[in-house]
Design a protein around this motif. Sequence first.
Motif, mmCIF file in Angstrom:
data_model
loop_
_atom_site.group_PDB
_atom_site.id
_atom_site.type_symbol
_atom_site.label_atom_id
_atom_site.label_comp_id
_atom_site.label_asym_id
_atom_site.label_seq_id
_atom_site.Cartn_x
_atom_site.Cartn_y
_atom_site.Cartn_z
ATOM 1 N N ASP A 140 0.831 -1.196 0.000
ATOM 2 C CA ASP A 140 0.000 0.000 0.000
ATOM 3 C C ASP A 140 0.866 1.247 0.000
ATOM 4 N N ASP A 161 -4.074 0.705 -2.082
ATOM 5 C CA ASP A 161 -3.666 -0.652 -1.746
ATOM 6 C C ASP A 161 -3.701 -1.470 -3.033
ATOM 7 N N THR A 170 -5.614 -5.890 -8.557
ATOM 8 C CA THR A 170 -6.694 -5.242 -7.810
ATOM 9 C C THR A 170 -6.190 -3.968 -7.163
ATOM 10 N N ASN A 172 -7.307 -0.971 -4.477
ATOM 11 C CA ASN A 172 -8.221 -0.626 -3.390
ATOM 12 C C ASN A 172 -7.925 0.796 -2.930
ATOM 13 N N LYS A 174 -8.566 3.559 -0.242
ATOM 14 C CA LYS A 174 -9.043 3.745 1.126
ATOM 15 C C LYS A 174 -8.950 5.238 1.445
ATOM 16 N N THR A 235 -13.821 2.196 1.487
ATOM 17 C CA THR A 235 -12.942 1.465 0.573
ATOM 18 C C THR A 235 -13.676 1.181 -0.725
ATOM 19 N N SER A 237 -12.981 -0.981 -4.387
ATOM 20 C CA SER A 237 -12.104 -1.971 -5.002
ATOM 21 C C SER A 237 -12.382 -2.088 -6.490
ATOM 22 N N SER A 239 -11.122 -4.665 -9.517
ATOM 23 C CA SER A 239 -10.384 -5.870 -9.859
ATOM 24 C C SER A 239 -10.301 -5.985 -11.370
ATOM 25 N N LYS A 269 -13.172 -9.398 -2.165
ATOM 26 C CA LYS A 269 -12.857 -8.745 -3.437
ATOM 27 C C LYS A 269 -11.622 -7.861 -3.339
ATOM 28 N N SER A 270 -11.285 -7.396 -2.128
ATOM 29 C CA SER A 270 -10.083 -6.567 -1.990
ATOM 30 C C SER A 270 -8.811 -7.399 -2.142
ATOM 31 N N LYS A 271 -8.882 -8.688 -1.814
ATOM 32 C CA LYS A 271 -7.756 -9.605 -1.998
ATOM 33 C C LYS A 271 -7.927 -10.474 -3.248
#
Length: 818
Positions: A140, A161, A170, A172, A174, A235, A237, A239, A269-271
Amino acid sequence: MKKIILLQILVVSAMAQAAPLKPDTGYTYSCWLNGWRKLDSDTSAEIFGIETSQYGFTLNMSDFGSVGFGKLSNPVAYEDALTHKAAKLKELPSAKLGIELEVDGVKYRARSCKAGVSRDLKRLSNARLWESARYVQHFDFLELDFRDENGNKLPCDAALDVVAWSKNLTFNLKAQPAYLYGDGTHAGVEDLPKNDISEPLWSDAVMRLSFETGVGKWNTDQKVSGSWKMSDEKTLSLSCNIDDSVKKPEAQVSVNTVKGGSFPVRFDKSKNCYVSLVRKLERDWKTGYTDIRNYDEFKITIKSIDEGTLKPKAQSLKSVSYVPFLLDMRPPANVTGLCPILCDEEGRPTGIPVQLSKNWHNSEMGSYLMAYTKLPVEAGKTAAYTLRIAYGFYGSLPSASHSQLSLVGYSNSNGRWDQLAIGCWGETICFDMDMSCVDVIITDIRMLMARNGKNGKKWSWTDAGWGGDWLMIKDEKQSKYLPKEMKTAYVSQGPCLTDVRHSGYYGKNREIGFEAQIKTLRTDDYSRSFQRLDYKFTKDVVAEKIWLFKTGRTHHHATPKIAYGNADGLIKELDVPATLKQGDVFLDNVQLEGPGPWWVAIPGAHCTNGRDWGTGYRAIIIREFQASMGGKKYDAPAINVPVYTVNPSNLDIEIVPPAGIKSFSKGDSIQMDVEFITLPRVADDYYGPNETFRKHLADNPCSWKTVYREVIGNDLKVDVKGGVVIDNYPLIIQTQEPEVRVLISGGVGMVPVCFEGLRTAEDYFLYQIKDGKEVQLDQSIHGNDFWQTDYDAATDTYKMTFNLPLDGLPHSEWLLRR
């Protein structure tokens, strides 16, 4: 007859269906193209790069408008992608990354982050490395700078991130509102008068992410209705699936303990993977700093409910999905040494890699393990695996692990840090690969199963002297050549023999290319790390100061003696005078003569800070040395022994070029294999089970003979039938026949042997031939827990690694067969 033939066909068909699914061959790397630590004179851009088996991505920390992205034609094998270093990342087409916040109808776009605009030495600590190994890169970037089209700044706390898998990237975002200060700054400014601070007033805000490339376009947005208050982090996201033929594997995943406990699994979904959160796992055995001989074991079941996402030739006609999976465990039984192994339902290692990433520095999160993998499952079917996590022991021997250890929460660093352990009783050796903490590669160095005297504490941390380094060059323009384009391949993270490789350059202008390979082993006597280093000069270099390898830079340490020798024995042992001055060179460019391996030891060295823990000494064994410098060939190293501190005298050891060599030409090269060992001084300091080693220590306290025993004892003489020896120590054998017979002369400790080129890892067994009889090797405690399996994607074959008990055996014979 027809019935018999039909029965044979059915049996063969059943066997084919039962064959284990092969691992996904996707991989990822990350690197800083211009290095993490820099000289003040190096004003090159802070460019972050991700390279996978499928694509490349670069981002300029000071200019988010400078983005590169494109598909890559990369090698199938993970480690083979090291050879081109970061060259492919420099040729990527331009792309557009949009990171936007709209507040009160005004659009603000992220232009940079703090890692790109700060000029502090550790500015890249604001680009934090969380997880980075084979399958996933997770970073990040802090304090994004949002501006409107007129350059007005939006006061906010925001970070980007990034999570990368081999075919997916992906982003992210924040964000949350921040105070607006009178001087135009926001987060991080303290002690200003209250009348100089105003509350942010955000309403009906919109978050947006977009990524436009030559491969595809992706975008998403999220409206925050009403007021958006401070400390309310949101957050968003995005992808990006790079391969359109690969969609999210639709699967049902369950995680259970062997005793019936279950843990929830959800798609994050963030990972961009299925995640099982394991919190405060209940165990009926003691955890922490003790001789953990149990495992955490999880039964993972995957039911595929789609048509499959990949049809590799290696799987014949099977349609196979690879389900991305993360076991997020907090806390592990002991985080300083652990190794996750993906097994079948009977506990046999499958060869499917599990990424080992961890952290014990972050007080908010606590100690944790992030174990990533990709689980194969046939379309429409169910697959079951056992995820086994070894700690102190794997079978009857302390396990080996080499992990990426996140520094987030420790100091102001956050770069790549690698930690090796034998067992789980503290570090064995560490490598600061980005030099984000310090300005050398080798850091903490410790012993295995050592204590402070007969009544000292067991199963705890030790001290064998801090620090060391690989190549160091200083010239009139650079006070130290620093690494650039550092890529790392975690080929195997344990538990029998680790294998991690690095590739990059040294120097502001990439004057020297380098390759490195690090291994450590499962054993029960003392710690060893094997470091193979290869330097190639890409430009002419004139050095004011140079070493090729170094141990030392240790405070609170005493080195009362130094000894050095070769394969024939001791060349010289010297008492170290108490009258030495700091900066003196006790031994100046001593050429190591005679046959290799060559060795240097500081017998009886110990820490002087009065800490009540095991304290011992280091030694290096140079098993191979080849150099081409200035048109001449060299096949033996030289050493310098400078004084680092005094009162008491404390020496460093440096491997250096032969006397007088300060100039290098393009094309010059240096290759060496260095074995780094740490040893207890006396028998009472060792509490391990190896009685042969204990007896030697009792007979030879604080002696160079302990080092020489390793030098000559593991200078193995090997004869193989059915295969070819690739390396003698650790022993690597390329198999050529269904049966491989190995005759070994010598051996100290638990010697690792790796059999490569196996068409399958199923149903192979290793036997020792004793008095003409085959005796199967079995070091298991919990079943099938004493060998290691790895998959070689380049050859579509497997490797199996065992640790052979060779202490006290002048000759031994071994047989591998199904």
